[in-house]
Design an enzyme around this catalytic site. Structure first.
Site, PDB file in Angstrom:
ATOM      1  N   GLU A 127       0.896  -1.225  -0.057  1.00 22.47           N
ATOM      2  CA  GLU A 127      -0.241  -0.034   0.039  1.00 22.47           C
ATOM      3  C   GLU A 127       0.836   1.395   0.078  1.00 22.47           C
ATOM      4  OE1 GLU A 127      -2.638   0.478  -1.110  1.00 22.47           O
ATOM      5  OE2 GLU A 127      -4.419  -0.126   0.338  1.00 22.47           O
ATOM      6  N   THR A 179      -5.244   8.348  -5.427  1.00 23.52           N
ATOM      7  CA  THR A 179      -5.456   8.509  -4.051  1.00 23.52           C
ATOM      8  C   THR A 179      -4.375   9.371  -3.307  1.00 23.52           C
ATOM      9  OG1 THR A 179      -5.766   6.118  -4.033  1.00 23.52           O
ATOM     10  CG2 THR A 179      -5.027   6.989  -1.944  1.00 23.52           C
TER      11      THR A 179
HETATM   12  N1  HSE Z   1      -8.496   5.353   3.481  1.00 26.57           N
HETATM   13  C1  HSE Z   1      -7.764   5.862   2.268  1.00 26.57           C
HETATM   14  C2  HSE Z   1      -8.185   7.089   1.618  1.00 26.57           C
HETATM   15  C3  HSE Z   1      -8.252   4.736   1.176  1.00 26.57           C
HETATM   16  O1  HSE Z   1      -9.445   7.235   1.816  1.00 26.57           O
HETATM   17  O2  HSE Z   1      -7.302   7.771   1.347  1.00 26.57           O
HETATM   18  C4  HSE Z   1      -7.538   4.803  -0.068  1.00 26.57           C
HETATM   19  O3  HSE Z   1      -6.648   3.757  -0.291  1.00 26.57           O
END
Ligand code: HSE
Length: 305
Positions: A127, A179
């Protein structure tokens, strides 16, 4: 020796639980096949058309496998063949499926040597490569299934949350939301009044899930901190939410960092109607889209053989 697994897509955040809540989906999922090879190291074969790197140091599954081999002191190598169905950048935990799948696959292949916490720690390395930060809200439900709470990452404290058999409808409008960008735009400070609302909703959502109280789940699916900022990246977001709730959905919001949007429903008929509404909204503005009408996956990564 070889094993084949299904690694499911996930919905992180569950609206109010930014970086701490997530659930696993029955669909979509990736398929990964692992084999022990004599040559030390990791070999990656992609069977899909996403063009992801095959250099293990640059591949989400690759870095996890390298770390797993090192942690175990494994003397051989691992070849992984990956067939992704979860589109990268969809907000449906595509990188987490690769990372978590690799951690579970490696553990199995080397003789079930890692604990759940070990596998989550290993998968977070993937990740980090994908998003620049370690977070486990996709990885944990991917590995364990169901709904999970990450009470803390340092130290890791994972709490599986019992949940009712809800239907999940997801639309993936095919626009790009990275992201890293969706994190970058967030405000670094929050007002106390917003924080109070948010933790009331998180507690309400968790209480609603464990007590099968759909009305409580519905009114707790509210995000006053992240959604107002991120939703501007997703065309017609408010329309999707309003129309789906009017059709009977309990509620929902951005899946992970988007652009996918998810809605929870009590039954298949509402979930199907919600899917049609989502599809029409994006068809009408000529945005290509995929809709999934599915359920919560209670088992997580599944070993097929
Ligand atoms: N919790 C993370 C976000 C999940 O909202 O940025 C995305 O991978």
């Amino acid at each position: 020796m070889s094993i084949k697994i299904k690694s499911p897509g996930t919905v992180a955040n569950l609206v109010c639980g930014f970086d701490i809540l997530g659930l696993a989906l029955k669909e979509p999922y990736d398929i990964m096949e692992f084999e022990v090879i004599d040559e030390p190291g990791v070999v990656i074969v992609n069977k899909d058309s996403f063009g992801l790197p095959t250099d293990p140091e640059k591949n989400v599954a690759g870095v996890v496998l390298l770390a797993a081999i090192e942690k175990a002191g494994f003397q051989k190598g691992i070849k992984v063949t990956i067939e992704k169905q979860i589109k990268p950048g969809s907000g449906l935990g595509s990188s987490a499926a690769s990372a978590a799948g690799a951690a579970v696959g490696a553990a199995r292949l080397m003789g079930d040597i890692f604990s759940t916490d070990d596998m989550v720690q290993l998968a977070m390395i993937g990740e980090k490569l994908a998003t620049g930060v370690k977070h486990a809200d996709n990885i944990t439900p991917c590995i364990l299934g169901g709904v999970t709470l990450i009470r803390s990452i340092y130290p890791l404290d994972i709490i599986p949350i019992a949940s009712p058999d809800l239907y999940v409808t997801v639309v993936h409008p095919q626009i790009e939301v990275r992201t890293a960008d969706a994190r970058q735009i967030l405000r670094k400070q929050v007002y106390l009044k917003d924080a109070i609302k948010q933790w009331g909703n998180i507690a309400g959502l968790v209480a609603g899930l464990v007590s099968n109280d759909n009305a409580l789940i519905s009114r707790s699916l509210e995000d006053v901190i992240i959604e107002p900022v991120r939703s501007i990246l997703i065309p017609n977001f408010d329309d999707v939410k309003t129309q789906c709730k009017a059709a009977g959905a309990l509620g929902g919001g951005i899946s992970g960092s988007g652009p996918s949007i998810f809605m929870l429903s009590e039954n298949e008929s509402i979930a199907t109607d919600v899917g049609q509404i989502m599809k029409k909204i994006y068809d009408d503005i000529d945005i290509e889209n995929n809709v999934y009408v599915t359920t919560i996956n209670k088992t997580g990564v599944e070993v097929m053989h």
